[in-house]
Motif scaffolding. Structure first.
Motif, mmCIF file in Angstrom:
data_model
loop_
_atom_site.group_PDB
_atom_site.id
_atom_site.type_symbol
_atom_site.label_atom_id
_atom_site.label_comp_id
_atom_site.label_asym_id
_atom_site.label_seq_id
_atom_site.Cartn_x
_atom_site.Cartn_y
_atom_site.Cartn_z
ATOM 1 N N MET A 1 -101.570 41.565 -78.729
ATOM 2 C CA MET A 1 -102.240 40.460 -79.425
ATOM 3 C C MET A 1 -103.085 39.912 -79.871
ATOM 4 O O MET A 1 -103.719 40.675 -79.738
ATOM 5 N N GLN A 2 -103.059 39.295 -81.609
ATOM 6 C CA GLN A 2 -104.190 39.444 -82.156
ATOM 7 C C GLN A 2 -104.739 37.820 -82.358
ATOM 8 O O GLN A 2 -103.781 36.845 -82.298
ATOM 9 N N LYS A 18 -98.633 36.771 -82.774
ATOM 10 C CA LYS A 18 -97.995 37.596 -82.694
ATOM 11 C C LYS A 18 -96.313 37.878 -83.080
ATOM 12 O O LYS A 18 -95.699 36.527 -83.903
ATOM 13 N N HIS A 19 -95.560 38.435 -82.964
ATOM 14 C CA HIS A 19 -94.629 39.110 -83.731
ATOM 15 C C HIS A 19 -93.354 39.623 -82.880
ATOM 16 O O HIS A 19 -93.897 39.683 -81.781
ATOM 17 N N LEU A 20 -91.944 38.778 -83.245
ATOM 18 C CA LEU A 20 -90.647 38.903 -82.689
ATOM 19 C C LEU A 20 -91.001 40.372 -81.758
ATOM 20 O O LEU A 20 -90.231 40.754 -80.789
ATOM 21 N N ASP A 21 -90.689 41.323 -82.934
ATOM 22 C CA ASP A 21 -90.487 42.860 -82.646
ATOM 23 C C ASP A 21 -91.645 43.548 -81.663
ATOM 24 O O ASP A 21 -91.409 44.574 -80.831
ATOM 25 N N ASP A 22 -92.446 42.976 -81.132
ATOM 26 C CA ASP A 22 -93.648 43.336 -80.361
ATOM 27 C C ASP A 22 -92.963 42.828 -78.837
ATOM 28 O O ASP A 22 -93.877 43.368 -77.954
ATOM 29 N N ILE A 23 -91.757 41.825 -78.599
ATOM 30 C CA ILE A 23 -91.665 41.167 -76.729
ATOM 31 C C ILE A 23 -90.189 42.041 -76.939
ATOM 32 O O ILE A 23 -89.563 41.997 -78.387
ATOM 33 N N GLU A 24 -90.147 42.478 -76.021
ATOM 34 C CA GLU A 24 -88.745 42.921 -75.442
ATOM 35 C C GLU A 24 -87.909 41.584 -75.382
ATOM 36 O O GLU A 24 -87.937 40.651 -74.950
ATOM 37 N N TRP A 25 -86.799 41.479 -75.448
ATOM 38 C CA TRP A 25 -85.949 41.192 -74.820
ATOM 39 C C TRP A 25 -85.716 40.506 -73.472
ATOM 40 O O TRP A 25 -85.291 41.657 -72.691
ATOM 41 N N PHE A 39 -94.708 33.420 -76.256
ATOM 42 C CA PHE A 39 -96.000 32.377 -75.642
ATOM 43 C C PHE A 39 -95.084 31.788 -74.526
ATOM 44 O O PHE A 39 -93.930 31.224 -74.583
ATOM 45 N N HIS A 40 -95.830 31.788 -73.334
ATOM 46 C CA HIS A 40 -95.691 30.709 -71.861
ATOM 47 C C HIS A 40 -96.489 30.329 -71.375
ATOM 48 O O HIS A 40 -97.526 31.537 -71.336
ATOM 49 N N PRO A 41 -95.801 29.452 -70.254
ATOM 50 C CA PRO A 41 -96.896 28.854 -69.457
ATOM 51 C C PRO A 41 -98.080 29.759 -68.755
ATOM 52 O O PRO A 41 -96.586 30.825 -68.398
ATOM 53 N N ARG A 42 -98.784 30.345 -67.963
ATOM 54 C CA ARG A 42 -99.141 30.919 -67.069
ATOM 55 C C ARG A 42 -100.210 30.034 -66.159
ATOM 56 O O ARG A 42 -101.480 29.195 -66.925
ATOM 57 N N PRO A 43 -101.277 30.099 -65.008
ATOM 58 C CA PRO A 43 -101.847 29.875 -64.406
ATOM 59 C C PRO A 43 -102.984 29.239 -65.049
ATOM 60 O O PRO A 43 -103.848 28.703 -64.892
ATOM 61 N N GLU A 44 -103.940 30.357 -65.463
ATOM 62 C CA GLU A 44 -104.659 30.319 -66.719
ATOM 63 C C GLU A 44 -104.991 29.360 -67.418
ATOM 64 O O GLU A 44 -105.402 29.479 -68.409
ATOM 65 N N ALA A 51 -92.521 29.267 -76.258
ATOM 66 C CA ALA A 51 -92.086 29.219 -77.268
ATOM 67 C C ALA A 51 -91.460 30.633 -77.555
ATOM 68 O O ALA A 51 -91.805 31.778 -77.739
ATOM 69 N N GLY A 52 -90.295 30.716 -78.409
ATOM 70 C CA GLY A 52 -90.086 32.200 -79.101
ATOM 71 C C GLY A 52 -88.212 31.807 -79.874
ATOM 72 O O GLY A 52 -87.617 30.369 -79.953
ATOM 73 N N ILE A 53 -87.764 32.597 -79.399
ATOM 74 C CA ILE A 53 -86.177 33.457 -79.717
ATOM 75 C C ILE A 53 -85.495 33.319 -78.400
ATOM 76 O O ILE A 53 -85.785 33.598 -77.612
#
Length: 147
Positions: A1-2, A18-25, A39-44, A51-53
């Protein structure tokens, strides 16, 4: 993450890249669906959206079901039958809060950009854990589909 540099005032948070290629299906709860949630909600960070595909295989489907959060979908590829609507690439769908998702099917499969966010009127929050990162998909009859 940048992230971008923090502003001189220090009052505003930087954007994230973030780039799609950096995340696993990942396995998603409905038959024939996988996804990459950048992106996704977390306790913090509870107000971060899902958000994604979503990638749907030919024959993917889900029944009518409801949510208390809001969401937007944008069809990138494929054709999707949602109730009586044939949705093709370039179609945007807005689900207010609270909402129901109609009967959903695809013969072609395809990709959908989704952004789910806390409901402005209900306060309902999207759920990531146990829905977008499942080790094993449950039988569709075990999923909550009541309205």
């Amino acid at each position: 993450m940048q992230t971008a540099p923090i502003t001189a005032s220090g009052k505003h948070l930087p954007y994230e890249v973030k780039h799609l290629d950096d995340i696993e299906w990942e396995t998603i709860r409905w038959p024939g669906e996988t996804g990459k949630m950048l992106f996704h909600p977390r306790p913090e960070r509870p107000t971060e959206p899902n958000a994604g595909i979503l990638r749907l295989a030919p024959g993917a489907h889900h029944p009518v079901h409801n949510h208390d959060f809001a969401q937007v979908w944008y069809i990138l590829s494929g054709e999707f039958q949602i109730d009586d609507n044939l949705c093709k690439p370039g179609t945007m769908i807005f689900h207010p809060d609270p909402h129901f998702e109609g009967k959903f099917e695809t013969a072609t499969g395809g990709d959908i950009l989704i952004v789910q966010y806390p409901g402005p009127t209900t306060g309902g929050r999207p759920i990531y854990a146990g829905r977008f990162n499942m080790e094993e998909r449950r039988d569709i009859r075990e999923e909550r589909t009541d309205l």
